[in-house]
Design a protein around this motif. Structure first.
Motif, PDB file in Angstrom:
ATOM      1  N   LEU A  81       1.048  -1.088  -0.068  1.00 45.32           N
ATOM      2  CA  LEU A  81      -0.158   0.003   0.164  1.00 45.32           C
ATOM      3  C   LEU A  81       0.849   1.184   0.034  1.00 45.32           C
ATOM      4  CD1 LEU A  81      -2.645   1.446   0.477  1.00 45.32           C
ATOM      5  CD2 LEU A  81      -2.170   1.232   2.924  1.00 45.32           C
ATOM      6  N   ARG A  82       0.752   1.902  -0.753  1.00 40.75           N
ATOM      7  CA  ARG A  82       1.475   3.339  -1.087  1.00 40.75           C
ATOM      8  C   ARG A  82       0.549   4.458  -0.350  1.00 40.75           C
ATOM      9  NH1 ARG A  82       1.804   7.421  -5.427  1.00 40.75           N
ATOM     10  NH2 ARG A  82       3.565   8.954  -4.577  1.00 40.75           N
ATOM     11  N   ILE A  83       1.058   4.923   0.827  1.00 40.98           N
ATOM     12  CA  ILE A  83       0.683   6.236   1.333  1.00 40.98           C
ATOM     13  C   ILE A  83       1.495   7.419   0.846  1.00 40.98           C
ATOM     14  CG2 ILE A  83       0.378   7.443   3.356  1.00 40.98           C
ATOM     15  CD1 ILE A  83      -0.772   4.818   4.692  1.00 40.98           C
ATOM     16  N   ALA A  84       1.004   8.327  -0.143  1.00 39.19           N
ATOM     17  CA  ALA A  84       1.659   9.340  -0.497  1.00 39.19           C
ATOM     18  C   ALA A  84       1.905  10.507   0.332  1.00 39.19           C
ATOM     19  CB  ALA A  84       0.963   9.984  -1.973  1.00 39.19           C
ATOM     20  N   GLY A  85       1.573  10.461   1.363  1.00 37.34           N
ATOM     21  CA  GLY A  85       1.541  11.538   2.552  1.00 37.34           C
ATOM     22  C   GLY A  85       0.487  11.389   3.635  1.00 37.34           C
ATOM     23  N   ALA A  86       0.667  12.020   4.706  1.00 40.03           N
ATOM     24  CA  ALA A  86      -0.099  12.016   5.868  1.00 40.03           C
ATOM     25  C   ALA A  86       0.050  13.252   6.654  1.00 40.03           C
ATOM     26  CB  ALA A  86      -0.119  10.581   6.923  1.00 40.03           C
ATOM     27  N   SER A  87      -0.923  13.581   7.245  1.00 42.73           N
ATOM     28  CA  SER A  87      -0.696  14.674   8.497  1.00 42.73           C
ATOM     29  C   SER A  87      -1.626  14.448   9.600  1.00 42.73           C
ATOM     30  CB  SER A  87      -1.204  16.224   7.708  1.00 42.73           C
ATOM     31  OG  SER A  87      -2.590  16.146   7.258  1.00 42.73           O
ATOM     32  N   ILE A  88      -1.647  15.301  10.465  1.00 44.23           N
ATOM     33  CA  ILE A  88      -2.467  15.278  11.940  1.00 44.23           C
ATOM     34  C   ILE A  88      -2.480  16.432  12.294  1.00 44.23           C
ATOM     35  CG2 ILE A  88      -0.107  14.865  13.135  1.00 44.23           C
ATOM     36  CD1 ILE A  88      -1.649  12.986  14.946  1.00 44.23           C
ATOM     37  N   ALA A  89      -3.442  16.867  13.054  1.00 41.12           N
ATOM     38  CA  ALA A  89      -4.078  18.457  13.391  1.00 41.12           C
ATOM     39  C   ALA A  89      -5.222  17.927  14.675  1.00 41.12           C
ATOM     40  CB  ALA A  89      -4.533  19.130  12.397  1.00 41.12           C
ATOM     41  N   ARG A  90      -5.146  19.059  15.489  1.00 38.30           N
ATOM     42  CA  ARG A  90      -6.554  19.160  16.055  1.00 38.30           C
ATOM     43  C   ARG A  90      -7.467  19.293  15.286  1.00 38.30           C
ATOM     44  NH1 ARG A  90      -3.157  21.655  19.762  1.00 38.30           N
ATOM     45  NH2 ARG A  90      -2.479  20.266  21.608  1.00 38.30           N
ATOM     46  N   ALA A  91      -8.597  18.606  15.372  1.00 41.62           N
ATOM     47  CA  ALA A  91     -10.174  18.822  14.576  1.00 41.62           C
ATOM     48  C   ALA A  91     -10.732  20.008  15.622  1.00 41.62           C
ATOM     49  CB  ALA A  91     -10.688  17.746  14.583  1.00 41.62           C
ATOM     50  N   ARG A  92     -11.709  20.654  14.518  1.00 41.99           N
ATOM     51  CA  ARG A  92     -12.570  21.610  15.149  1.00 41.99           C
ATOM     52  C   ARG A  92     -13.627  21.004  15.857  1.00 41.99           C
ATOM     53  NH1 ARG A  92      -9.843  26.556  15.264  1.00 41.99           N
ATOM     54  NH2 ARG A  92      -9.465  27.292  13.199  1.00 41.99           N
TER      55      ARG A  92
END
Length: 409
Positions: A81-92
């Motif tokens: 499985l290729r994951i081309a990118g990922a990010s994380i943040a606090r959701a609203r």
């Protein structure tokens, strides 16, 4: 959280540790998790739904930590499985795609922005410094490169959003389409200096939360998490939900059987110290769903269920995990299983074994909590979501509030 801070000190200055000061030894613990498997039927997305798209998913860690890392899963994949990118943040919030842009962090994998996960494997992201409070709402976004094979947790009771292209740093994802499933997201782990304990709830749809409110976080495990965090003595206890709708002890159903997934979904979770086992109602119901069976078959089936409990207990104890048994709740009146007196006798036999001192380290009597005193083979109407099998949010609240916190001391 550790940062390297440059210091300019006189050469003769000696830095010493004050007497009695405690040295922090950071440790990882699972703050949130979901059991991953290959979806089927209506839970399977149409081909092309996630092709070259960004998928944003919302999770809620049950314990505070200083750093975070994400465990991505290609468990059901037959190819990388290729994951081309990922990010994380606090959701609203739990029911929107928007995030706090000041908290957006790109995830890395061994320092690289993308990763190829082998078939059947999980892969941890590099840690990021994003302090999280217990019960925070965290958004994790995945950019797929191509068409992913589907590894999923269909019963998320949480909404996920997707858009074509790269939206990893998009704070709003305006116009995104949505569905209520998690994909390729096995865990959010938190690092903390303070010691922590972890409860893993292993179960079926009653643990997964069928009948609870979408984006409401009102499963019985959520109620327990809120109680733990409201009590200063138990804020060091995390809980993760490893329920799968339709799950069974003895046979595969929606997802692999409990014995097959025990090591991955429970014993491999970092920090695990306790397990709550609520499994067996689907085994009891499926025995006679299509046709009656003999009394000997009923007895043999009960013996196999108890044998599965013994296996789970032995394997967990060998890893130092305290195993807490939960009694099976009533289901007479359910149209899918159409349980009769013999099915009820089987349930009573299994619950009798669960309640017997010495079999489990402790027992949570969900049967006693949820049954109708006037008809003890049925759910209390106020706790019934309408199918005589799954609790309502009121029923889940009663279940979560019935668990003594002292079990986790």
């Amino acid at each position: 959280m550790h940062r390297l801070v440059p210091l300019i000190l006189p050469i003769a200055l000696t830095v010493t540790t004050p007497a009695g000061a405690k040295i922090c030894t950071p440790a990882w613990v699972a703050g949130w998790a979901s059991a991953q498997f290959r979806p089927a039927g209506d839970a399977q997305l149409p081909v092309g739904t996630l092709t070259d798209r960004t998928l944003r998913q919302i999770v809620r860690p049950s314990i505070a930590g200083d750093r975070l890392r994400v465990r991505f899963s290609n468990l059901a994949g037959t190819k990388p499985l290729r994951i081309a990118g990922a990010s994380i943040a606090r959701a609203r919030g739990p029911a929107a795609a928007s995030v706090d842009p000041g908290t957006l962090i790109s995830l890395r994998f061994d320092g690289a922005p993308e990763v190829v996960i082998p078939a059947g494997a999980d892969y941890l992201s590099d840690p990021v410094s994003l302090p999280a409070k217990a019960l925070d709402t965290i958004a994790i976004s995945i950019r797929y490169g191509g068409e992913p094979e589907q590894t999923s947790h269909p019963g998320s009771r949480a909404t996920s959003w997707h858009l074509p292209g790269d939206h990893l740093t998009d704070a709003t994802m305006a116009g995104a389409a949505s569905f209520d499933h998690w994909f390729n997201l096995a865990a959010l782990e938190v690092e903390r200096c303070a010691p922590a304990k972890l409860i893993v709830a292993l179960g079926d749809s009653i643990t997964d939360g069928k009948g609870s409110t979408t984006n409401g976080n009102d499963r019985w495990t959520d109620v327990l998490a809120q109680r733990l965090q409201a009590d200063p003595k138990h804020r060091d206890v995390a809980i993760v939900n490893q329920g799968i709708g339709g799950n069974r002890l003895l046979d595969d159903g929606l997802g692999p059987n409990a014995l097959a997934r025990l090591d991955r979904d429970v014993l491999a979770q970092p920090g695990v110290s306790h397990m709550i086992l609520l499994e067996g109602i689907n085994d009891l119901g499926m025995l006679t769903r299509d046709a009656p069976v003999s009394e000997d078959a009923h007895r043999a089936h009960v013996a196999r269920i108890i044998g599965a409990y013994r296996q789970i207990i032995a394997r967990a104890r060998a890893k130092g995990v305290k195993v807490i048994g939960a009694t099976i709740m009533p289901f007479v009146g359910n149209d899918y299983y159409h349980a009769d007196a013999q099915n009820e006798a089987d349930r009573q036999a299994v619950n009798g074994w669960i309640r017997t001192p010495g079999n489990f380290e402790a027992v949570i009597d969900f049967d006693r909590v949820t049954r109708d005193p006037a008809h003890p083979d049925r759910l209390l109407p106020a706790y019934d979501d309408g199918d005589a099998l799954h609790p309502s949010p009121t029923g889940y609240k009663a279940m979560g509030e019935a668990i003594p916190l002292s079990l986790f001391d």
